[in-house]
Design a protein around this motif. Structure first.
Motif, PDB file in Angstrom:
ATOM      1  N   ASN A 110       0.624   4.275  -3.041  1.00 55.94           N
ATOM      2  CA  ASN A 110       0.436   5.537  -2.922  1.00 55.94           C
ATOM      3  C   ASN A 110       1.561   6.412  -3.211  1.00 55.94           C
ATOM      4  N   GLU A 150      -6.227  -0.994  -0.330  1.00 60.21           N
ATOM      5  CA  GLU A 150      -5.622  -0.417   1.002  1.00 60.21           C
ATOM      6  C   GLU A 150      -6.516  -0.546   2.315  1.00 60.21           C
ATOM      7  N   ALA A 156       0.824  -1.247  -0.020  1.00 62.15           N
ATOM      8  CA  ALA A 156       0.026  -0.045   0.002  1.00 62.15           C
ATOM      9  C   ALA A 156       0.891   1.281   0.158  1.00 62.15           C
ATOM     10  N   SER A 181      -7.131   0.922  -5.920  1.00 60.22           N
ATOM     11  CA  SER A 181      -6.043   0.800  -5.066  1.00 60.22           C
ATOM     12  C   SER A 181      -6.345   1.103  -3.892  1.00 60.22           C
ATOM     13  N   GLN A 182      -7.185   2.334  -3.574  1.00 55.08           N
ATOM     14  CA  GLN A 182      -7.807   2.714  -2.296  1.00 55.08           C
ATOM     15  C   GLN A 182      -8.730   1.698  -1.646  1.00 55.08           C
ATOM     16  N   THR A 211      -8.249  -4.414   2.305  1.00 55.28           N
ATOM     17  CA  THR A 211      -7.468  -5.284   2.161  1.00 55.28           C
ATOM     18  C   THR A 211      -7.990  -6.557   1.382  1.00 55.28           C
TER      19      THR A 211
END
Length: 574
Positions: free
Chosen positions: A111, A270, A107, A266-267, A273
């Motif tokens: 980012n 993160e 993560a 992607s968020q 999970t």
């Protein structure tokens, strides 16, 4: 030749030989890697170890683009080294360690690739809010380090401002509508003298510090506020009002950001999970909203109220019996809930932590735009701003979630858990942590914590709030929902006050994915509990279940599920 490869080669050449030595066993190899990474990380992010906790040093981290590039290179190297360790040769505990480290570093790298450091703020959290300590300063050294940080504020703010300018240039900012009023959280810190909130730690200092030393530290601290920190806040305020806010984007969806669709996915990864698509999460949310809606209507029926669902919400939002008259009354109610829960902890866990938390009001400087409550290791904060927006029927669920057995208790359990590497004690996964907070609210139904139908409705409205987030967050960031559509949806399904509804929606708009973690984490925990109850029957002991769940510390949800399934198998063999 790629920059990352060159930088990695240089980094390894400069690293101490002992940091990357090759121990003989897989466990030892992994331990050498994460011990070295943690030592590096503490220095990189200006932290020192104080017993089992980390404390900030006398400066803030470096946050220029080159600093983030260096971190990406280092973490990528760590991940490559981990990948070369045979997973099958790791012991069970080290397999859990590697799952935590890999997911957290994955993560971090993601980012940096999306350059999230170019937007170091959202409607809920902002870098300038990290200067004032909310945990008490305990020693003269604590005060000296705080004074050092006050003197470092100008450098730190300037680097963040430079990053924000870069974000403005490429359209990577929070939505403008979600930042309204946040300039007030800067303005409060621009004044000189003892009235600046940054000076509060010097007003009452521990008696263990000699009076003469107190006077010296106080004088140096107030000088640092006046000559360094307050002017830096004033400079930030001018930039925020005159340049940043007018230049922020007018769209609300993460999809409108550069490479926005990938960024939102992607968020999601993160914060949850989990490998779930926005569409799948949206459908889970709709199903949960429907289920909880039926529960809420059943609870209304037990009150004897005659009228529609909307009429009942209007009654709850307007009747004085449901609201505190003073901040102390609200804080006292929350403290009483926490103390009642203390009496039930023996039925929830077999082992209790020694570390104690306090209950405090959210600081005045940030309360108008802050969430209703937030729990941490040292303190559980309750928002006493605008009391007509803080119904007492919600405080039971809020206290269980934020204070005990929720976040404050959870943080103490993680801190004192035995035989855990330092990085494990201080790693936080939102799906696990917020899942436990929401599970704690539900657990109150098993412990008699909700004494009236109104308090039960408050719990249900909080559960609905988290379920509606699944619909709203994905609706906004993947399906084209407007802010107004999200506000109407949340207001129509919960008893949250109008102020809370708007603050929460702005939080989802400016913090994509984070709001998904609560309900998905809680659902996984309740699913695992139901599995344990079904398989263990009369041998199921919720205390042992909770011990196992919390004693593993914060972990990715797939790792949590695997560990709890193993625990069920062991319990069956007892």
């Amino acid at each position: 030749m790629r920059f990352e490869y060159v930088a990695a080669t240089v980094l390894l050449a400069l690293a101490p030989a002992t940091a990357w030595a090759q121990p003989s066993s897989a466990d030892a190899q992994l331990k050498a890697i994460y011990d070295a990474e943690w030592k590096w990380r503490q220095k990189e992010f200006a932290q020192i170890t104080d017993g089992l906790r980390s404390k900030p040093t006398d400066h803030f981290p470096a946050v220029a683009p080159a600093d983030w590039a260096r971190r990406r290179t280092y973490w990528s190297t760590v991940l490559d080294r981990i990948a070369r360790i045979p997973a099958t040769q790791l012991s069970p505990e080290e397999r859990l360690n590697v799952a935590v480290l890999k997911e957290s570093l994955r993560a971090e790298v993601a980012n940096i690739d999306f350059r999230t450091y170019e937007a170091p703020l959202n409607s809920d959290s902002y870098f300038w809010g990290e200067v004032k300590p909310y945990a008490p300063l305990e020693t003269a050294d604590d005060y000296r380090r705080y004074i050092g940080r006050l003197k470092d504020v100008p450098r730190w703010f300037d680097q963040n401002i430079a990053n924000m300018r870069a974000g403005l240039k490429r359209g990577f900012t929070p939505p403008r509508v979600s930042l309204a009023g946040r300039d007030a959280t800067i303005a409060a810190f621009t004044t000189a003298g003892a009235d600046n909130p940054l000076a509060e730690p010097f007003k009452t200092m521990p008696a263990s510090i000699p009076a003469s030393q107190q006077a010296s530290l106080r004088a140096e601290g107030l000088d640092a506020v006046d000559t360094a920190a307050a002017p830096a806040y004033a400079k930030l305020l001018v930039f925020y009002r005159g340049t940043y806010l007018p230049g922020t984007r007018t769209t609300v969806s993460a999809a409108a950001l550069p490479d926005g669709e990938s960024f939102y996915k992607s968020q999601i990864r993160e914060y949850t999970t989990l490998e779930l698509t926005p569409e799948a999460i949206h459908q889970i949310g709709l199903k949960e909203v429907s289920r909880i809606d039926a529960d809420m209507k059943a609870t209304i029926a037990t009150t004897g109220f005659k009228g529609s669902f909307a009429d009942f919400l209007a009654f709850l939002r307007s009747d004085p019996q449901f609201y505190a008259r003073t901040p102390d009354e609200l804080l006292g109610f929350s403290a009483y809930v926490a103390k009642r829960m203390d009496g039930r902890l023996k039925d929830v866990f077999t082992t209790l932590p020694r570390y104690r938390f306090t209950i405090q009001p959210v600081p005045d400087a940030i309360a108008p735009v802050y969430t209703s409550g937030r729990g941490g290791l040292s303190a559980c904060l309750m928002n006493t701003y605008d009391l007509k927006s803080r119904p007492l029927y919600n405080i039971v669920a809020l206290t269980l979630h934020e204070c005990v057995p929720g976040h404050s208790h959870q943080a103490a359990m993680a801190l004192e858990a035995p035989s855990r590497p330092a990085f494990r004690r201080q790693t936080y996964f939102s799906g696990y942590g917020e899942g436990w907070g929401l599970y704690s609210e539900w657990l109150g139904t098993k412990l008699g914590m909700y004494r009236t139908p109104y308090e039960e409705f408050g719990r249900e409205t909080f559960e609905m709030w988290r379920a509606a987030r699944l619909v709203i967050d994905t609706g906004i960031h993947a399906m084209g929902w407007s802010r107004e559509q999200a506000i109407d949806y949340l207001a129509g399904h919960t008893a949250l006050a109008k102020l809370d509804v708007e603050i929460e929606v702005d939080r989802y708009i400016s913090w994509p994915g984070q709001a998904l973690s609560y309900k998905l984490g809680e659902m996984k925990m309740r699913e695992l509990r139901a599995k344990a109850e079904a398989e263990l029957g009369d041998h199921f002991d919720q205390r042992r279940f909770h011990d196992a769940l919390l004693n593993m510390g914060s972990v990715p949800l797939p790792a949590m599920e695997a560990e709890m399934i193993k625990w069920i198998a062991v319990e069956k063999s007892r």
